[in-house]
Scaffold this motif. Structure first.
Motif, PDB file in Angstrom:
ATOM      1  N   THR A 143       3.805  12.147   6.508  1.00 37.76           N
ATOM      2  CA  THR A 143       2.545  12.597   7.091  1.00 37.76           C
ATOM      3  C   THR A 143       2.750  13.322   8.405  1.00 37.76           C
ATOM      4  OG1 THR A 143       1.391  10.751   6.028  1.00 37.76           O
ATOM      5  CG2 THR A 143       0.265  11.838   7.854  1.00 37.76           C
ATOM      6  N   ALA A 144       3.617  12.793   9.276  1.00 45.72           N
ATOM      7  CA  ALA A 144       3.836  13.417  10.576  1.00 45.72           C
ATOM      8  C   ALA A 144       4.383  14.836  10.419  1.00 45.72           C
ATOM      9  CB  ALA A 144       4.787  12.572  11.419  1.00 45.72           C
ATOM     10  N   SER A 145       5.284  15.034   9.470  1.00 47.25           N
ATOM     11  CA  SER A 145       5.846  16.370   9.253  1.00 47.25           C
ATOM     12  C   SER A 145       4.801  17.312   8.671  1.00 47.25           C
ATOM     13  CB  SER A 145       7.062  16.292   8.327  1.00 47.25           C
ATOM     14  OG  SER A 145       8.105  15.561   8.940  1.00 47.25           O
ATOM     15  N   CYS A 146       3.949  16.796   7.781  1.00 43.64           N
ATOM     16  CA  CYS A 146       2.854  17.622   7.244  1.00 43.64           C
ATOM     17  C   CYS A 146       1.963  18.114   8.373  1.00 43.64           C
ATOM     18  CB  CYS A 146       2.024  16.824   6.240  1.00 43.64           C
ATOM     19  SG  CYS A 146       2.816  16.517   4.655  1.00 43.64           S
ATOM     20  N   VAL A 147       1.593  17.199   9.266  1.00 43.47           N
ATOM     21  CA  VAL A 147       0.730  17.561  10.387  1.00 43.47           C
ATOM     22  C   VAL A 147       1.411  18.595  11.272  1.00 43.47           C
ATOM     23  CG1 VAL A 147      -0.338  16.684  12.501  1.00 43.47           C
ATOM     24  CG2 VAL A 147      -0.563  15.393  10.366  1.00 43.47           C
ATOM     25  N   HIS A 148       2.691  18.405  11.534  1.00 43.26           N
ATOM     26  CA  HIS A 148       3.416  19.357  12.384  1.00 43.26           C
ATOM     27  C   HIS A 148       3.439  20.757  11.764  1.00 43.26           C
ATOM     28  CE1 HIS A 148       6.374  20.930  15.195  1.00 43.26           C
ATOM     29  NE2 HIS A 148       7.064  21.376  14.152  1.00 43.26           N
ATOM     30  N   LEU A 149       3.710  20.847  10.478  1.00 47.11           N
ATOM     31  CA  LEU A 149       3.745  22.145   9.811  1.00 47.11           C
ATOM     32  C   LEU A 149       2.383  22.832   9.866  1.00 47.11           C
ATOM     33  CD1 LEU A 149       5.926  21.242   6.685  1.00 47.11           C
ATOM     34  CD2 LEU A 149       6.594  22.709   8.595  1.00 47.11           C
ATOM     35  N   VAL A 150       1.309  22.041   9.776  1.00 45.27           N
ATOM     36  CA  VAL A 150      -0.034  22.610   9.885  1.00 45.27           C
ATOM     37  C   VAL A 150      -0.302  23.057  11.318  1.00 45.27           C
ATOM     38  CG1 VAL A 150      -2.501  22.061   9.743  1.00 45.27           C
ATOM     39  CG2 VAL A 150      -0.948  21.309   7.931  1.00 45.27           C
ATOM     40  N   GLN A 151       0.072  22.239  12.285  1.00 47.38           N
ATOM     41  CA  GLN A 151      -0.191  22.563  13.692  1.00 47.38           C
ATOM     42  C   GLN A 151       0.494  23.851  14.127  1.00 47.38           C
ATOM     43  OE1 GLN A 151       1.180  18.810  15.266  1.00 47.38           O
ATOM     44  NE2 GLN A 151      -0.900  18.165  15.832  1.00 47.38           N
ATOM     45  N   VAL A 152       1.707  24.061  13.650  1.00 50.68           N
ATOM     46  CA  VAL A 152       2.445  25.259  14.079  1.00 50.68           C
ATOM     47  C   VAL A 152       2.191  26.451  13.163  1.00 50.68           C
ATOM     48  CG1 VAL A 152       4.249  23.856  15.157  1.00 50.68           C
ATOM     49  CG2 VAL A 152       4.550  24.612  12.785  1.00 50.68           C
ATOM     50  N   GLY A 153       1.324  26.289  12.165  1.00 53.02           N
ATOM     51  CA  GLY A 153       0.947  27.405  11.314  1.00 53.02           C
ATOM     52  C   GLY A 153       1.915  27.744  10.207  1.00 53.02           C
ATOM     53  N   ARG A 154       2.819  26.821   9.869  1.00 50.27           N
ATOM     54  CA  ARG A 154       3.781  27.086   8.794  1.00 50.27           C
ATOM     55  C   ARG A 154       3.227  26.739   7.423  1.00 50.27           C
ATOM     56  NH1 ARG A 154       7.349  30.629  10.681  1.00 50.27           N
ATOM     57  NH2 ARG A 154       8.223  29.954  12.681  1.00 50.27           N
ATOM     58  N   ALA A 155       2.147  25.978   7.399  1.00 50.88           N
ATOM     59  CA  ALA A 155       1.588  25.564   6.103  1.00 50.88           C
ATOM     60  C   ALA A 155       0.156  25.117   6.326  1.00 50.88           C
ATOM     61  CB  ALA A 155       2.411  24.429   5.503  1.00 50.88           C
ATOM     62  N   VAL A 156      -0.583  25.019   5.235  1.00 52.35           N
ATOM     63  CA  VAL A 156      -1.852  24.302   5.221  1.00 52.35           C
ATOM     64  C   VAL A 156      -1.600  23.020   4.445  1.00 52.35           C
ATOM     65  CG1 VAL A 156      -3.232  26.386   5.393  1.00 52.35           C
ATOM     66  CG2 VAL A 156      -2.664  25.486   3.136  1.00 52.35           C
ATOM     67  N   GLY A 157      -2.376  21.995   4.742  1.00 55.07           N
ATOM     68  CA  GLY A 157      -2.092  20.700   4.142  1.00 55.07           C
ATOM     69  C   GLY A 157      -3.226  20.184   3.290  1.00 55.07           C
ATOM     70  N   LEU A 158      -2.901  19.221   2.442  1.00 58.44           N
ATOM     71  CA  LEU A 158      -3.893  18.517   1.636  1.00 58.44           C
ATOM     72  C   LEU A 158      -4.087  17.127   2.210  1.00 58.44           C
ATOM     73  CD1 LEU A 158      -2.551  19.609  -1.846  1.00 58.44           C
ATOM     74  CD2 LEU A 158      -4.755  20.282  -0.891  1.00 58.44           C
ATOM     75  N   CYS A 159      -5.313  16.681   2.304  1.00 60.74           N
ATOM     76  CA  CYS A 159      -5.585  15.354   2.836  1.00 60.74           C
ATOM     77  C   CYS A 159      -6.862  14.815   2.215  1.00 60.74           C
ATOM     78  CB  CYS A 159      -5.707  15.389   4.361  1.00 60.74           C
ATOM     79  SG  CYS A 159      -7.137  16.307   4.979  1.00 60.74           S
ATOM     80  N   ARG A 160      -7.086  13.536   2.421  1.00 60.55           N
ATOM     81  CA  ARG A 160      -8.330  12.928   1.968  1.00 60.55           C
ATOM     82  C   ARG A 160      -9.393  13.027   3.051  1.00 60.55           C
ATOM     83  NH1 ARG A 160      -4.490   8.193   0.375  1.00 60.55           N
ATOM     84  NH2 ARG A 160      -3.417   9.388   1.954  1.00 60.55           N
ATOM     85  N   ALA A 161     -10.629  12.765   2.679  1.00 68.79           N
ATOM     86  CA  ALA A 161     -11.729  12.850   3.640  1.00 68.79           C
ATOM     87  C   ALA A 161     -11.551  11.862   4.785  1.00 68.79           C
ATOM     88  CB  ALA A 161     -13.053  12.597   2.924  1.00 68.79           C
TER      89      ALA A 161
ATOM     90  N   ALA B 186       0.829  -1.196   0.000  1.00 69.93           N
ATOM     91  CA  ALA B 186       0.000   0.000   0.000  1.00 69.93           C
ATOM     92  C   ALA B 186       0.865   1.248   0.000  1.00 69.93           C
ATOM     93  CB  ALA B 186      -0.918   0.021   1.232  1.00 69.93           C
ATOM     94  N   THR B 187       0.263   2.332  -0.471  1.00 71.38           N
ATOM     95  CA  THR B 187       0.852   3.653  -0.274  1.00 71.38           C
ATOM     96  C   THR B 187       0.282   4.197   1.036  1.00 71.38           C
ATOM     97  OG1 THR B 187      -0.915   4.528  -1.683  1.00 71.38           O
ATOM     98  CG2 THR B 187       1.223   4.115  -2.721  1.00 71.38           C
ATOM     99  N   HIS B 188       0.626   5.420   1.363  1.00 73.46           N
ATOM    100  CA  HIS B 188       0.214   6.012   2.636  1.00 73.46           C
ATOM    101  C   HIS B 188      -1.308   6.153   2.705  1.00 73.46           C
ATOM    102  CE1 HIS B 188      -0.183   9.619   0.152  1.00 73.46           C
ATOM    103  NE2 HIS B 188       0.985   9.261  -0.360  1.00 73.46           N
ATOM    104  N   GLY B 189      -1.867   6.029   3.896  1.00 72.29           N
ATOM    105  CA  GLY B 189      -3.307   6.161   4.070  1.00 72.29           C
ATOM    106  C   GLY B 189      -3.813   5.266   5.177  1.00 72.29           C
ATOM    107  N   PRO B 190      -5.045   5.456   5.608  1.00 70.20           N
ATOM    108  CA  PRO B 190      -5.579   4.729   6.762  1.00 70.20           C
ATOM    109  C   PRO B 190      -6.172   3.365   6.444  1.00 70.20           C
ATOM    110  CG  PRO B 190      -7.208   6.293   5.995  1.00 70.20           C
ATOM    111  CD  PRO B 190      -5.997   6.452   5.087  1.00 70.20           C
ATOM    112  N   LEU B 191      -6.270   2.978   5.169  1.00 73.00           N
ATOM    113  CA  LEU B 191      -7.013   1.775   4.833  1.00 73.00           C
ATOM    114  C   LEU B 191      -6.226   0.490   5.062  1.00 73.00           C
ATOM    115  CD1 LEU B 191      -8.991   2.856   1.649  1.00 73.00           C
ATOM    116  CD2 LEU B 191      -9.486   3.242   4.068  1.00 73.00           C
ATOM    117  N   LEU B 192      -4.896   0.543   4.975  1.00 76.20           N
ATOM    118  CA  LEU B 192      -4.107  -0.674   5.154  1.00 76.20           C
ATOM    119  C   LEU B 192      -4.288  -1.226   6.568  1.00 76.20           C
ATOM    120  CD1 LEU B 192      -2.063  -2.752   4.148  1.00 76.20           C
ATOM    121  CD2 LEU B 192      -0.234  -1.170   4.840  1.00 76.20           C
ATOM    122  N   GLY B 193      -4.213  -0.349   7.561  1.00 73.34           N
ATOM    123  CA  GLY B 193      -4.402  -0.815   8.938  1.00 73.34           C
ATOM    124  C   GLY B 193      -5.776  -1.409   9.144  1.00 73.34           C
TER     125      GLY B 193
END
Length: 307
Positions: A233-251, A99-106
């Protein structure tokens, strides 16, 4: 010396490249070394295979005959190798999931463990959809769980069977302190992509067309992204949390402290979850059941995300 497959690959490479110099680059050889090997092949076959001209090389009648046979033999041998590997593994019980990244594999692993306790499951993940699909083609994996942007074709469409699991609108991740994170319009309102002009963006990498489709959607909205951080993914979330970026994600992105997700108005980007397998794979007969498990995992992920 007997004719070998590598000799046929040399002949095909020279014909496809149109010159010894270009063929040597493709094969990773020095041009004199390729010339020497080609002469050996010609001696084995009893005649000249190519004639040189100002515009490169041209196959002789003998060369055309050899090329015609090589273009049949080489793919056939490749397919034989793949089928042999797959058959050798027929007796191995269990599921090998890529799989690629995402919640469905788990979620898929959880459902297999629940419905078939004791059956071994192995997993492999990669940012590359083509790499995961290649693992199914050569028999190292049984199923591929990947995504595709919009209506783009999945990898290896002629060799693997693919079915759409679900289709998600792409959402935007905002830090909870972002100016668009709340407001009187409510958390479910769609955000116009143009409202995010001037923002830095964070997204996970991949080898599909999503990056190009996102850039095109931004242009249609009247802006060009300031920058896009491609990272885990963890770095994307961190950048969003600290206000350095907005992120793209799936529903299906799960609820995360410090992060608010919002749909993009007008659904400018769509992500399709896909399940793929080889029709001759050792557990291909279980594809329908696996599909049901994955769709259940997707529904559960949507519930966790509050969509």
């Amino acid at each position: 010396m007997d004719l070998e497959l590598r000799h046929l690959r040399i002949v095909r490479a020279v014909a496809d490249a149109g010159s010894l110099t270009r063929a040597a680059t493709v094969l990773g050889l020095a041009q004199p070394a390729l010339s020497t090997q080609l002469k050996r092949v010609e001696r084995m076959l009893g005649g000249t295979l190519f004639v040189r001209g100002r515009e490169g090389v041209r196959a002789t009648a003998l060369g055309e005959l050899v090329l015609e046979r090589a273009r049949v033999l080489l793919p056939a041998v490749c397919e034989l190798q793949e089928d042999a590997v797959r058959m050798a593994r027929q007796g191995v019980r269990g599921y090998r999931l890529g799989a690629t990244h995402g919640p469905l594999l788990g979620g898929l692993v959880d459902r297999i463990a629940r419905d078939e306790p004791g059956v071994p499951v192995t997993t492999y993940t990669s940012w590359s959809e083509r790499e995961v699909a290649g693992g199914v083609v050569d028999g190292r994996l049984d199923f591929a769980l990947v995504g595709a942007c919009g209506e783009s074709a999945p990898p290896e469409p002629g060799r693997l069977a693919w079915v759409e699991v679900a289709r998600d609108a792409v959402h935007v991740m905002l830090g909870e302190g972002h100016r668009l994170a709340g407001g009187g319009d409510g958390p479910g309102r769609g955000i116009e992509l143009g409202e995010l002009a001037g923002e830095a963006w964070a997204d996970v990498p991949g080898d599909g067309c999503f990056g190009d489709c996102f850039a095109a959607a931004c242009v249609r909205a009247g802006f060009t992204p300031v920058c896009v951080y491609e990272t885990d993914t963890a770095s994307c979330v961190h950048l969003v949390q600290v206000g350095r970026a907005v992120g793209l994600c799936r529903a299906t992105f799960p609820a995360t402290p410090g992060v608010v997700t919002r749909p993009l108005a007008g659904v400018p980007l769509v992500w399709r979850h896909l399940l793929g397998w080889h029709p001759a794979g050792r557990v291909a007969a279980r594809a329908g059941e696996v599909l049901g498990w994955v769709r259940g995992a997707h529904a559960e992920a949507l519930g966790r995300a509050g969509v």
